[in-house]
Write a protein that holds these residues in place. Structure first.
Motif, PDB file in Angstrom:
ATOM      1  N   UNK A   1       0.832  -1.200   0.000  1.00 34.14           N
ATOM      2  CA  UNK A   1       0.000   0.000   0.000  1.00 34.14           C
ATOM      3  C   UNK A   1       0.868   1.251   0.000  1.00 34.14           C
ATOM      4  N   UNK A   2       1.906   1.252   0.815  1.00 35.25           N
ATOM      5  CA  UNK A   2       2.767   2.423   0.935  1.00 35.25           C
ATOM      6  C   UNK A   2       3.547   2.674  -0.352  1.00 35.25           C
ATOM      7  N   UNK A   3       4.023   1.591  -0.981  1.00 29.10           N
ATOM      8  CA  UNK A   3       4.859   1.738  -2.162  1.00 29.10           C
ATOM      9  C   UNK A   3       4.081   2.309  -3.328  1.00 29.10           C
ATOM     10  N   UNK A   4       2.746   2.169  -3.310  1.00 27.85           N
ATOM     11  CA  UNK A   4       1.931   2.678  -4.404  1.00 27.85           C
ATOM     12  C   UNK A   4       1.909   4.205  -4.434  1.00 27.85           C
ATOM     13  N   UNK A   5       2.361   4.826  -3.367  1.00 28.97           N
ATOM     14  CA  UNK A   5       2.389   6.273  -3.298  1.00 28.97           C
ATOM     15  C   UNK A   5       3.474   6.837  -4.206  1.00 28.97           C
ATOM     16  N   UNK A   6       4.484   6.010  -4.576  1.00 31.73           N
ATOM     17  CA  UNK A   6       5.616   6.480  -5.341  1.00 31.73           C
ATOM     18  C   UNK A   6       5.540   6.003  -6.785  1.00 31.73           C
TER      19      UNK A   6
ATOM     20  N   UNK B   1       6.152   6.483   9.323  1.00 30.12           N
ATOM     21  CA  UNK B   1       4.768   6.106   9.040  1.00 30.12           C
ATOM     22  C   UNK B   1       4.347   6.677   7.682  1.00 30.12           C
ATOM     23  N   UNK B   2       3.355   6.026   7.060  1.00 33.04           N
ATOM     24  CA  UNK B   2       2.796   6.546   5.807  1.00 33.04           C
ATOM     25  C   UNK B   2       1.408   7.131   6.037  1.00 33.04           C
ATOM     26  N   UNK B   3       1.028   7.345   7.290  1.00 41.76           N
ATOM     27  CA  UNK B   3      -0.276   7.909   7.614  1.00 41.76           C
ATOM     28  C   UNK B   3      -0.224   9.438   7.554  1.00 41.76           C
ATOM     29  N   UNK B   4      -0.924  10.078   6.614  1.00 46.32           N
ATOM     30  CA  UNK B   4      -0.872  11.544   6.461  1.00 46.32           C
ATOM     31  C   UNK B   4      -1.295  12.304   7.716  1.00 46.32           C
ATOM     32  N   UNK B   5      -2.237  11.731   8.471  1.00 48.86           N
ATOM     33  CA  UNK B   5      -2.753  12.423   9.650  1.00 48.86           C
ATOM     34  C   UNK B   5      -1.693  12.567  10.746  1.00 48.86           C
ATOM     35  N   UNK B   6      -0.673  11.726  10.699  1.00 49.74           N
ATOM     36  CA  UNK B   6       0.372  11.761  11.729  1.00 49.74           C
ATOM     37  C   UNK B   6       1.560  12.642  11.356  1.00 49.74           C
ATOM     38  N   UNK B   7       1.617  13.099  10.108  1.00 48.12           N
ATOM     39  CA  UNK B   7       2.792  13.824   9.642  1.00 48.12           C
ATOM     40  C   UNK B   7       3.041  15.116  10.417  1.00 48.12           C
ATOM     41  N   UNK B   8       2.029  15.951  10.568  1.00 48.05           N
ATOM     42  CA  UNK B   8       2.185  17.231  11.254  1.00 48.05           C
ATOM     43  C   UNK B   8       2.509  17.054  12.748  1.00 48.05           C
ATOM     44  N   UNK B   9       1.753  16.208  13.476  1.00 45.89           N
ATOM     45  CA  UNK B   9       2.106  16.004  14.896  1.00 45.89           C
ATOM     46  C   UNK B   9       3.526  15.482  15.085  1.00 45.89           C
ATOM     47  N   UNK B  10       3.952  14.558  14.212  1.00 46.62           N
ATOM     48  CA  UNK B  10       5.317  14.028  14.325  1.00 46.62           C
ATOM     49  C   UNK B  10       6.357  15.086  13.978  1.00 46.62           C
TER      50      UNK B  10
ATOM     51  N   UNK C   1      11.094  14.738   5.780  1.00 50.48           N
ATOM     52  CA  UNK C   1      10.249  13.613   5.365  1.00 50.48           C
ATOM     53  C   UNK C   1       8.786  13.832   5.722  1.00 50.48           C
ATOM     54  N   UNK C   2       8.521  14.655   6.754  1.00 50.60           N
ATOM     55  CA  UNK C   2       7.148  14.894   7.183  1.00 50.60           C
ATOM     56  C   UNK C   2       6.446  15.948   6.330  1.00 50.60           C
ATOM     57  N   UNK C   3       7.201  16.698   5.546  1.00 52.39           N
ATOM     58  CA  UNK C   3       6.593  17.774   4.749  1.00 52.39           C
ATOM     59  C   UNK C   3       6.772  17.560   3.246  1.00 52.39           C
ATOM     60  N   UNK C   4       7.406  16.463   2.843  1.00 49.06           N
ATOM     61  CA  UNK C   4       7.591  16.183   1.418  1.00 49.06           C
ATOM     62  C   UNK C   4       6.910  14.864   1.056  1.00 49.06           C
ATOM     63  N   UNK C   5       6.437  14.773  -0.181  1.00 46.44           N
ATOM     64  CA  UNK C   5       5.735  13.569  -0.621  1.00 46.44           C
ATOM     65  C   UNK C   5       6.691  12.395  -0.778  1.00 46.44           C
TER      66      UNK C   5
END
Length: 320
Positions: free
Chosen positions: A1-6, A28-37, A94-98
């Motif tokens: 699932x994660x690899x399909x993002x690239x 993590x590949x969960x978008x909701x966690x990117x900003x808090x992390x 990594x938290x702010x780039x695709x």
């Protein structure tokens, strides 16, 4: 699932060619966690830099801290300060780039400096154990044995040994070829994730790398354990409770640091056997690479009367 993002062209390299860049999967590949992390690691990064810089400045500015023990603590804080620059900036990106990519040279540089600072810290902690042994078991000879020249040579040897081990370790990984995939299932370039990507036989490289790490860990562990065994024997023969208390307070901060450093270090580098183990490895690596450099200045300052006195004197100079 994660690899399909690239895009597929970023994930695979041409057949029979070595990778020129890697993709770091991150925590993590969960978008909701990117900003808090991102916020969590940014605060950790700031606190680590400020904490270690503050401790180094306190030691430099206060003459009563110009002792062998604080000279070693200064070097430990310097290593942790430098260590924080190896992973954190890339982690925050990594938290702010695709797509979190890193070049092959950048990956090898990250691995090299990781090995350099980890191995150097290993030997600095070993020198600190020897310092505690001399202070408790040979107090009358302490100033002679732990002279400024002896302390400087110990630190020089620590950094040179760390450098040698880092060169050997990184050299083994550079010789590998990465053909099938360039996706690293980690947030940093570490040994096991890179070995997993190797498309050729990596047994010899893995063996040399393991021997290099084993030598560092075994030699430093033997010296640390021997030092504290001799300290324990000496403490047992102390008749006064005051002597017991002083000896324990002298060693407690170092024992805590060593236990955390070696404990989480070993847990982070146990080869994973399943997907769940990979998640656990990432967790232990986070503690090892982000939390410990933050904790070290706290461990050596919160329970330390000399450091508290230095803080009061420094604040008094600033406010007057």
């Amino acid at each position: 699932m994660f690899l399909q993002m690239y895009p597929e062209e970023l994930i695979n390299t041409e057949n029979d060619s070595s990778a020129t860049e890697f993709i770091l999967m991150g925590l993590t590949d969960q978008p909701v966690l990117q900003l808090p992390l991102f916020l969590l690691f940014f605060v950790n990064y700031t606190a680590t830099v400020v904490g270690n810089l503050s401790l180094m400045n306190l030691i430099c500015l206060n003459s009563h801290l110009h002792t062998p023990m604080y000279f070693f603590i200064f070097n430990l804080s310097f290593i942790d300060f430098c260590y924080s620059f190896v992973f954190t900036p890339k982690m925050l990106m990594s938290f702010v780039s695709e797509i979190n990519t890193i070049s092959f040279k950048g990956c090898m540089a990250q691995l090299f400096f990781f090995c350099l600072f980890v191995n150097s810290e290993c030997f600095v902690l070993t020198a600190m154990a020897y310092d505690r042994y001399v202070a408790i078991c040979w107090p009358l000879l302490y100033t002679v044995v732990m002279s400024p020249r002896a302390c400087s040579l110990l630190m020089l040897a620590s950094h040179l040994l760390g450098l040698s081990s880092a060169i050997v370790h990184t050299g083994c990984i550079i010789r590998l070829r990465f053909c099938d995939s360039n996706v690293i299932n980690h947030y940093m370039c570490d040994t096991f994730p890179l070995l997993e990507l190797s498309c050729g036989s990596s047994h010899a490289n893995e063996l040399v790398s393991s021997v290099s790490v084993a030598v560092v860990v075994v030699v430093s562990s033997i010296i640390i354990v021997s030092s504290y065994a001799l300290i324990l024997v000496n403490i047992i023969h102390l008749s006064s409770s005051k002597g017991w208390s002083k000896a324990i307070s002298t060693c407690s901060s170092h024992i805590i640091t060593v236990a955390l450093f070696y404990g989480f270090g070993l847990l982070a580098h146990i080869k994973p056997s399943s997907a769940e183990s990979v998640v656990q490895r990432k967790f232990f690596s986070v503690v090892y690479t982000f939390v410990l450099p933050l904790l070290n200045p706290l461990i050596y300052s919160l329970r330390n009367k000399d450091v508290k006195l230095a803080v009061k004197r420094t604040l008094k100079r600033i406010t007057v």
